[in-house]
Write an enzyme that holds these catalytic residues in place. Structure first.
Site, PDB file in Angstrom:
ATOM      1  N   LYS A   1       0.823  -1.212   0.000  1.00 60.95           N
ATOM      2  CA  LYS A   1       0.000   0.000   0.000  1.00 60.95           C
ATOM      3  C   LYS A   1       0.853   1.256   0.000  1.00 60.95           C
ATOM      4  CE  LYS A   1      -4.271   1.684   1.876  1.00 60.95           C
ATOM      5  NZ  LYS A   1      -4.660   2.139   0.563  1.00 60.95           N
TER       6      LYS A   1
ATOM      7  N   GLY B   1       6.274   0.511   5.944  1.00 60.53           N
ATOM      8  CA  GLY B   1       7.179  -0.422   5.260  1.00 60.53           C
ATOM      9  C   GLY B   1       7.316  -0.108   3.776  1.00 60.53           C
ATOM     10  N   CYS B   2       6.211   0.235   3.151  1.00 57.28           N
ATOM     11  CA  CYS B   2       6.236   0.534   1.710  1.00 57.28           C
ATOM     12  C   CYS B   2       6.991   1.824   1.433  1.00 57.28           C
ATOM     13  CB  CYS B   2       4.809   0.610   1.170  1.00 57.28           C
ATOM     14  SG  CYS B   2       3.941  -0.972   1.320  1.00 57.28           S
ATOM     15  N   THR B   3       6.883   2.779   2.335  1.00 59.95           N
ATOM     16  CA  THR B   3       7.619   4.034   2.183  1.00 59.95           C
ATOM     17  C   THR B   3       9.112   3.785   2.341  1.00 59.95           C
ATOM     18  OG1 THR B   3       5.721   5.324   2.925  1.00 59.95           O
ATOM     19  CG2 THR B   3       7.892   6.373   3.080  1.00 59.95           C
TER      20      THR B   3
ATOM     21  N   ALA C   1      10.341   2.010  -0.860  1.00 56.27           N
ATOM     22  CA  ALA C   1      10.363   2.916  -2.010  1.00 56.27           C
ATOM     23  C   ALA C   1      11.471   3.957  -1.875  1.00 56.27           C
ATOM     24  CB  ALA C   1       9.002   3.607  -2.158  1.00 56.27           C
TER      25      ALA C   1
END
Length: 156
Positions: free
Chosen positions: A40, A45-47, A50
């Protein structure tokens, strides 16, 4: 879950990016591709994942490697995420869950004892011929870009 394996031809797809432009995996033939699936936009975690790809982006560029991030978020969400963190690579919107299912990364997950369906954080390193060179499962966001760069170096 994932029934693809190293050496398999990576399944082609067409998805829109954050600007509504269509991208086909086939169009990237001739250069390696990091195809990373993440749960998401704008979550911790995704930030982290990325931003680590962003911070190492020049190394990927020097190696002529394309990074494509895929989640089931829509184009507008991707645009906000990309702008907020100055992400220099393409984010693809798989809102119909076709590609996440094709790659076997959509399935049951659990958090705090609650089960739900979602994307299992997974990356496919695809070689210049469109074959899967490596699959990274159960990715640790903080070290993942380093792992991918090491694998690219091993490809030669």
């Amino acid at each position: 879950m994932i029934n693809l394996k190293v050496g398999d031809q990576a399944p082609d797809f067409v998805l829109n990016d954050e600007n509504g432009r269509k991208h086909s995996l086939f169009a990237y033939r001739g250069q390696p591709v990091v195809l990373y699936f993440y749960p998401k936009d704008d979550t911790p975690g995704c930030t982290t994942e990325a931003c680590n790809f962003r911070d190492d982006f020049s190394t990927y560029e020097d190696a002529d490697v394309t990074i494509l991030g895929v989640s089931v978020d829509d184009e507008k969400s991707h645009m906000k995420f990309k702008e907020k963190y100055s992400l220099p690579f393409t984010l693809l919107a798989d809102t119909n869950k076709e590609v996440v299912n094709q790659y076997g990364v959509w399935g049951k997950k659990s958090m705090y004892g609650k089960e739900y369906d979602g994307i299992h954080r997974t990356t496919f390193l695809i070689d210049a011929d469109g074959k899967i060179a490596q699959i990274f499962e159960k990715v640790k966001p903080s070290i993942h870009s380093d792992e991918v760069l090491n694998a690219i170096e091993a490809l030669g």
